[in-house]
Design a protein around this motif. Sequence first.
Motif, PDB file in Angstrom:
ATOM      1  N   ALA A 153      10.636  15.059   5.960  1.00 44.17           N
ATOM      2  CA  ALA A 153      10.518  14.299   7.016  1.00 44.17           C
ATOM      3  C   ALA A 153      10.558  12.898   7.169  1.00 44.17           C
ATOM      4  N   TYR A 154       9.815  12.371   6.257  1.00 48.06           N
ATOM      5  CA  TYR A 154       9.490  10.773   5.828  1.00 48.06           C
ATOM      6  C   TYR A 154      10.734  10.308   5.463  1.00 48.06           C
ATOM      7  N   GLU A 155      11.406  11.032   4.396  1.00 45.15           N
ATOM      8  CA  GLU A 155      12.627  10.201   3.954  1.00 45.15           C
ATOM      9  C   GLU A 155      13.642  10.372   4.915  1.00 45.15           C
ATOM     10  N   SER A 156      13.618  11.298   5.974  1.00 42.01           N
ATOM     11  CA  SER A 156      14.838  11.582   6.962  1.00 42.01           C
ATOM     12  C   SER A 156      14.518  10.696   8.251  1.00 42.01           C
ATOM     13  N   ALA A 157      13.401   9.882   8.218  1.00 41.52           N
ATOM     14  CA  ALA A 157      12.922   9.294   9.497  1.00 41.52           C
ATOM     15  C   ALA A 157      14.099   8.261   9.714  1.00 41.52           C
ATOM     16  N   SER A 158      14.510   7.766  10.883  1.00 42.14           N
ATOM     17  CA  SER A 158      15.343   6.855  11.215  1.00 42.14           C
ATOM     18  C   SER A 158      14.869   5.931  12.390  1.00 42.14           C
ATOM     19  N   ALA A 159      15.513   4.756  12.540  1.00 41.30           N
ATOM     20  CA  ALA A 159      14.921   3.785  13.926  1.00 41.30           C
ATOM     21  C   ALA A 159      15.427   4.308  15.065  1.00 41.30           C
ATOM     22  N   SER A 160      15.522   5.355  15.441  1.00 41.24           N
ATOM     23  CA  SER A 160      16.098   6.149  16.911  1.00 41.24           C
ATOM     24  C   SER A 160      15.560   5.205  17.875  1.00 41.24           C
TER      25      SER A 160
ATOM     26  N   LEU B 290       0.894  -1.184  -0.071  1.00 41.42           N
ATOM     27  CA  LEU B 290      -0.067  -0.026   0.025  1.00 41.42           C
ATOM     28  C   LEU B 290       0.899   1.323   0.151  1.00 41.42           C
ATOM     29  N   LEU B 291       1.994   1.362   0.868  1.00 42.26           N
ATOM     30  CA  LEU B 291       2.761   2.372   0.783  1.00 42.26           C
ATOM     31  C   LEU B 291       3.491   2.691  -0.748  1.00 42.26           C
ATOM     32  N   ALA B 292       3.937   1.495  -1.088  1.00 43.31           N
ATOM     33  CA  ALA B 292       4.477   1.748  -2.393  1.00 43.31           C
ATOM     34  C   ALA B 292       3.357   1.974  -3.722  1.00 43.31           C
ATOM     35  N   THR B 293       2.427   1.472  -3.551  1.00 43.95           N
ATOM     36  CA  THR B 293       1.447   1.839  -4.706  1.00 43.95           C
ATOM     37  C   THR B 293       0.608   3.082  -4.585  1.00 43.95           C
ATOM     38  N   VAL B 294      -0.227   3.074  -3.421  1.00 43.03           N
ATOM     39  CA  VAL B 294      -1.121   4.121  -3.040  1.00 43.03           C
ATOM     40  C   VAL B 294      -0.458   5.411  -2.516  1.00 43.03           C
ATOM     41  N   ALA B 295       0.713   5.311  -1.681  1.00 47.55           N
ATOM     42  CA  ALA B 295       1.105   6.390  -1.137  1.00 47.55           C
ATOM     43  C   ALA B 295       2.522   6.816  -2.189  1.00 47.55           C
ATOM     44  N   LYS B 296       2.984   5.936  -2.831  1.00 51.94           N
ATOM     45  CA  LYS B 296       4.019   6.227  -3.788  1.00 51.94           C
ATOM     46  C   LYS B 296       5.203   6.569  -2.931  1.00 51.94           C
ATOM     47  N   LEU B 297       5.463   5.826  -1.478  1.00 50.34           N
ATOM     48  CA  LEU B 297       6.656   6.012  -0.858  1.00 50.34           C
ATOM     49  C   LEU B 297       7.341   4.725  -0.462  1.00 50.34           C
ATOM     50  N   ASN B 298       8.452   5.194  -0.011  1.00 48.68           N
ATOM     51  CA  ASN B 298       9.549   4.137   0.420  1.00 48.68           C
ATOM     52  C   ASN B 298       9.077   3.403   1.562  1.00 48.68           C
ATOM     53  N   PRO B 299       8.638   1.996   1.326  1.00 56.28           N
ATOM     54  CA  PRO B 299       8.225   1.320   2.607  1.00 56.28           C
ATOM     55  C   PRO B 299       9.313   1.201   3.924  1.00 56.28           C
ATOM     56  N   ILE B 300      10.619   1.059   3.285  1.00 56.20           N
ATOM     57  CA  ILE B 300      11.698   0.814   4.321  1.00 56.20           C
ATOM     58  C   ILE B 300      11.564   2.062   5.265  1.00 56.20           C
ATOM     59  N   GLN B 301      11.639   3.106   4.742  1.00 52.90           N
ATOM     60  CA  GLN B 301      11.440   4.472   5.382  1.00 52.90           C
ATOM     61  C   GLN B 301      10.410   4.211   6.502  1.00 52.90           C
ATOM     62  N   PHE B 302       9.370   3.878   6.030  1.00 55.32           N
ATOM     63  CA  PHE B 302       8.026   3.812   7.077  1.00 55.32           C
ATOM     64  C   PHE B 302       8.307   2.990   8.425  1.00 55.32           C
ATOM     65  N   TYR B 303       9.167   1.814   8.147  1.00 55.74           N
ATOM     66  CA  TYR B 303       9.320   0.828   9.041  1.00 55.74           C
ATOM     67  C   TYR B 303      10.508   1.359   9.918  1.00 55.74           C
ATOM     68  N   LYS B 304      11.550   2.234   9.394  1.00 55.96           N
ATOM     69  CA  LYS B 304      12.566   2.751  10.054  1.00 55.96           C
ATOM     70  C   LYS B 304      12.084   3.693  11.099  1.00 55.96           C
ATOM     71  N   GLY B 305      11.096   4.610  10.802  1.00 52.91           N
ATOM     72  CA  GLY B 305      10.504   5.457  11.668  1.00 52.91           C
ATOM     73  C   GLY B 305       9.258   4.833  12.486  1.00 52.91           C
ATOM     74  N   ALA B 306       8.700   3.726  12.347  1.00 57.02           N
ATOM     75  CA  ALA B 306       7.674   3.247  13.091  1.00 57.02           C
ATOM     76  C   ALA B 306       8.181   2.107  13.892  1.00 57.02           C
ATOM     77  N   TRP B 307       9.350   1.772  13.929  1.00 56.90           N
ATOM     78  CA  TRP B 307       9.745   0.669  14.431  1.00 56.90           C
ATOM     79  C   TRP B 307       9.691   0.580  16.093  1.00 56.90           C
TER      80      TRP B 307
END
Length: 459
Positions: A431-438, A263-280
């Motif tokens: 902000a999305y692209e710079s999200a990290s798994a801090s 859904l992130l890749a197709t609907v939102a056109k976003l890099n899924p890895i970045q999502f998991y980095k930020g949301a982890w």
Amino acid sequence: MSACVPHPRPVFPDTHQWSVPVSASSARIPKVPFWAQIVAGLVIGVLLGWLARSQDVDWLKETLSQVGGIFVQLLKLAVAPLVFFAILVSITNLRKVNNAARLAAQTLVWFMITSLIAVAIGLAIGLITNPGAGTGLTPKDGKLPEHQGSWIDFLTGIVPTDVITPFTELNVLQIVFMAAVAGIAALKLGAKAQPILTLSESVLELLQKALWWVIRLAPIGTAGLIGRAIVNYGWDLIGKYATFTADVYIGCALVLFGVYPLLLATVAKLNPIQFYKGAWPAIQLAFVSRSSVGTMPVTQRVTERLGVPKEYASFSVPFGATTKMDGCAAIYPALAAIFIAQIFDVQLGVKEYLLIAFVSVIGSAATAGLTGATVMLTLTLSTLGLPLEGVGLLMAIDPILDMMRTATNVAGQALVPVLVSAREKILDLAAYESASASPVDDLVDAPAAEQKTPVAAAA
């Protein structure tokens, strides 16, 4: 009489020539990442639980039980006021958001879409694997649950009989109702309600700060909870439920690491890895705490860190923490219904499968973000006409299942605001692209870094 004569000041040698400067960084003890603390808690809990059970160490059994119980109780202690003030403040914050009604509608629609996908995956896995076959369990092994759910109870239970009981009995659905009414009334009052809103925001910040302290105890709580589960149930029990347990974990993993990235890749056109980095940080805490509401402050913080505007995140995350349950209210009841039907030798048809999907999409608010999904499961079984004694078959294994279910819930609660924000062109892509798994500690100690950019109008 002797006079008080001051003593001569001692003369020390000049130490600047022989002292060696020590930098603060070299003397500082390295901080252990929060995820490593959680893993350590899991390992220690498994070892202590195995030791207590195999050697029959009573004091260790009691200690593990008390440690795990206190951690869960601390989380529950903050749930009622946290939900009330979070929902109230989130509704009033919508006045700062352009196209607020559109955003709220989009949020609800994507909650339903992802729930429908999750329940379809649960049904498919259940039909393929037949989790109730070959377990050795019989209807006699089941027992009626203490808490049951039905559509009448669900509908009539939304409105409380008084304002105290929902808080003392922790009826989250009724607390959400009262908070929503108070929030809408505050919006209608306008400036007259500002003192109440200011107080509510201050109380919410206070509760979140206190909950951060509880969250930092998660590694200790993890050891107690896992150890208690092993002491109470052991490994033999898991063998009887091996297929069902694997089905729940596989189903949640497919949603968590298959559907959501797609859904992130197709609907939102976003890099899924970045999502998991930020949301982890939120996902790992949900796995341990088994509480969507208890994880809510972390979920909101990581959602904002992923570029979702603060005003929208403060609405969507609390709303999702009480209604968005892809693990507990979609995958799990679908698999559990098939499992129980096979144990009790009840045939399910297309109509029953459609009813499961309907209950999962519409009735997920009954789960209410607390540990466990008993109310949602009894609601599903009563709708299908399946014996409620089947719930007793799953109670023993529930803590092990609830960890993965809650992690899936929380990931979905962070995902939908990101999806909606991306579709509405209000997501901060930088902000999305710079999200990290801090680690969680960074999120706790740096509240000033929260995003405060107002929400722009949708393109």
